[in-house]
Design a protein around this motif. Sequence first.
Motif, mmCIF file in Angstrom:
data_model
loop_
_atom_site.group_PDB
_atom_site.id
_atom_site.type_symbol
_atom_site.label_atom_id
_atom_site.label_comp_id
_atom_site.label_asym_id
_atom_site.label_seq_id
_atom_site.Cartn_x
_atom_site.Cartn_y
_atom_site.Cartn_z
ATOM 1 N N LEU A 71 -30.928 57.403 -17.408
ATOM 2 C CA LEU A 71 -31.698 57.475 -18.661
ATOM 3 C C LEU A 71 -31.906 56.092 -19.267
ATOM 4 O O LEU A 71 -33.010 55.751 -19.717
ATOM 5 C CB LEU A 71 -30.988 58.394 -19.663
ATOM 6 C CG LEU A 71 -31.005 59.872 -19.320
ATOM 7 C CD1 LEU A 71 -30.148 60.668 -20.308
ATOM 8 C CD2 LEU A 71 -32.435 60.413 -19.314
ATOM 9 N N LEU A 72 -30.873 55.292 -19.252
ATOM 10 C CA LEU A 72 -30.997 53.929 -19.766
ATOM 11 C C LEU A 72 -31.921 53.090 -18.876
ATOM 12 O O LEU A 72 -32.662 52.235 -19.366
ATOM 13 C CB LEU A 72 -29.621 53.275 -19.872
ATOM 14 C CG LEU A 72 -28.733 53.804 -20.994
ATOM 15 C CD1 LEU A 72 -27.294 53.342 -20.798
ATOM 16 C CD2 LEU A 72 -29.264 53.373 -22.360
ATOM 17 N N GLY A 73 -31.891 53.340 -17.576
ATOM 18 C CA GLY A 73 -32.771 52.633 -16.652
ATOM 19 C C GLY A 73 -34.235 52.953 -16.894
ATOM 20 O O GLY A 73 -35.101 52.074 -16.847
ATOM 21 N N VAL A 74 -34.530 54.221 -17.166
ATOM 22 C CA VAL A 74 -35.903 54.611 -17.494
ATOM 23 C C VAL A 74 -36.333 53.939 -18.793
ATOM 24 O O VAL A 74 -37.442 53.400 -18.896
ATOM 25 C CB VAL A 74 -36.035 56.146 -17.596
ATOM 26 C CG1 VAL A 74 -37.376 56.546 -18.199
ATOM 27 C CG2 VAL A 74 -35.851 56.793 -16.229
ATOM 28 N N ALA A 75 -35.441 53.953 -19.782
ATOM 29 C CA ALA A 75 -35.754 53.299 -21.061
ATOM 30 C C ALA A 75 -36.053 51.820 -20.843
ATOM 31 O O ALA A 75 -37.008 51.280 -21.416
ATOM 32 C CB ALA A 75 -34.587 53.476 -22.032
ATOM 33 N N TYR A 76 -35.247 51.154 -20.005
ATOM 34 C CA TYR A 76 -35.476 49.732 -19.719
ATOM 35 C C TYR A 76 -36.886 49.484 -19.202
ATOM 36 O O TYR A 76 -37.619 48.637 -19.704
ATOM 37 C CB TYR A 76 -34.445 49.205 -18.703
ATOM 38 C CG TYR A 76 -34.929 47.975 -17.969
ATOM 39 C CD1 TYR A 76 -35.046 46.762 -18.626
ATOM 40 C CD2 TYR A 76 -35.328 48.045 -16.639
ATOM 41 C CE1 TYR A 76 -35.524 45.632 -17.967
ATOM 42 C CE2 TYR A 76 -35.804 46.935 -15.975
ATOM 43 C CZ TYR A 76 -35.902 45.726 -16.649
ATOM 44 O OH TYR A 76 -36.391 44.628 -16.010
ATOM 45 N N LEU A 77 -37.282 50.232 -18.191
ATOM 46 C CA LEU A 77 -38.566 49.956 -17.558
ATOM 47 C C LEU A 77 -39.736 50.307 -18.461
ATOM 48 O O LEU A 77 -40.726 49.572 -18.520
ATOM 49 C CB LEU A 77 -38.667 50.691 -16.218
ATOM 50 C CG LEU A 77 -39.621 50.079 -15.223
ATOM 51 C CD1 LEU A 77 -39.334 48.606 -14.992
ATOM 52 C CD2 LEU A 77 -39.553 50.816 -13.910
ATOM 53 N N LEU A 78 -39.643 51.410 -19.187
ATOM 54 C CA LEU A 78 -40.721 51.769 -20.113
ATOM 55 C C LEU A 78 -40.864 50.712 -21.208
ATOM 56 O O LEU A 78 -41.980 50.341 -21.583
ATOM 57 C CB LEU A 78 -40.459 53.146 -20.724
ATOM 58 C CG LEU A 78 -40.589 54.336 -19.762
ATOM 59 C CD1 LEU A 78 -40.139 55.620 -20.442
ATOM 60 C CD2 LEU A 78 -42.015 54.467 -19.238
ATOM 61 N N LEU A 79 -39.736 50.230 -21.710
ATOM 62 C CA LEU A 79 -39.772 49.193 -22.745
ATOM 63 C C LEU A 79 -40.277 47.863 -22.178
ATOM 64 O O LEU A 79 -41.010 47.128 -22.849
ATOM 65 C CB LEU A 79 -38.394 49.030 -23.370
ATOM 66 C CG LEU A 79 -37.933 50.207 -24.237
ATOM 67 C CD1 LEU A 79 -36.436 50.117 -24.508
ATOM 68 C CD2 LEU A 79 -38.722 50.264 -25.538
ATOM 69 N N ALA A 80 -39.906 47.543 -20.930
ATOM 70 C CA ALA A 80 -40.387 46.304 -20.301
ATOM 71 C C ALA A 80 -41.902 46.353 -20.115
ATOM 72 O O ALA A 80 -42.591 45.354 -20.329
ATOM 73 C CB ALA A 80 -39.693 46.071 -18.962
#
Length: 196
Positions: free
Chosen positions: A16-25
Amino acid sequence: MAAWHWLASWEAVAVLLGVAYLLLAARESLWCWYAAFASTAIFLVLFWQVRLYLESALQVYYLAMAVYGWWQWQRPGEARTLAISRFGARAHGLVIGGVLALSALSGALLSRYTDAALPYLDAFTTWGAIVTTWMVARKILENWLYWIVIDSASIVLYLDRGLLLTAALFAAYVVICIAGFLAWRRHYRVAAAVSG
């Protein structure tokens, strides 16, 4: 069974945190680096548990790069943000050749001296990710294309180790990377038109 439940629970949080990272990037949000740091800390332990030693070591690098990326993106400057730029053909040749050479050497060493799972693939995804993470922090447009290749290879690695959620994460990453590339390319073209 309790160990597997623990592993799966933490894997879900990291995903979940990994998805958040990429969407925010993809949105060029500074918050991507906070999500990256937390996800990375969890994956560091998980990958060690499933004998992906270079992937685990890579997480130490990711922790440092999350701090570097945060610092790089928030540095005050003339435009207050780092502009998207591109690599030339020579730089791409050096990067690809370097990643392949280091992957062959590391894979051979892992194969000979450890019980690492899929040592050559582990080495390729690790060295590719090292360079590409730096490219993200420097806002090099083509980072997204590199990630598509690395993430696709990583899916095979994680499926082999039974990390199904992580494999699904990396499948989602491939889709998000395509969207990220298109968004960054659009920003790059607009900036080039304004300055040119």
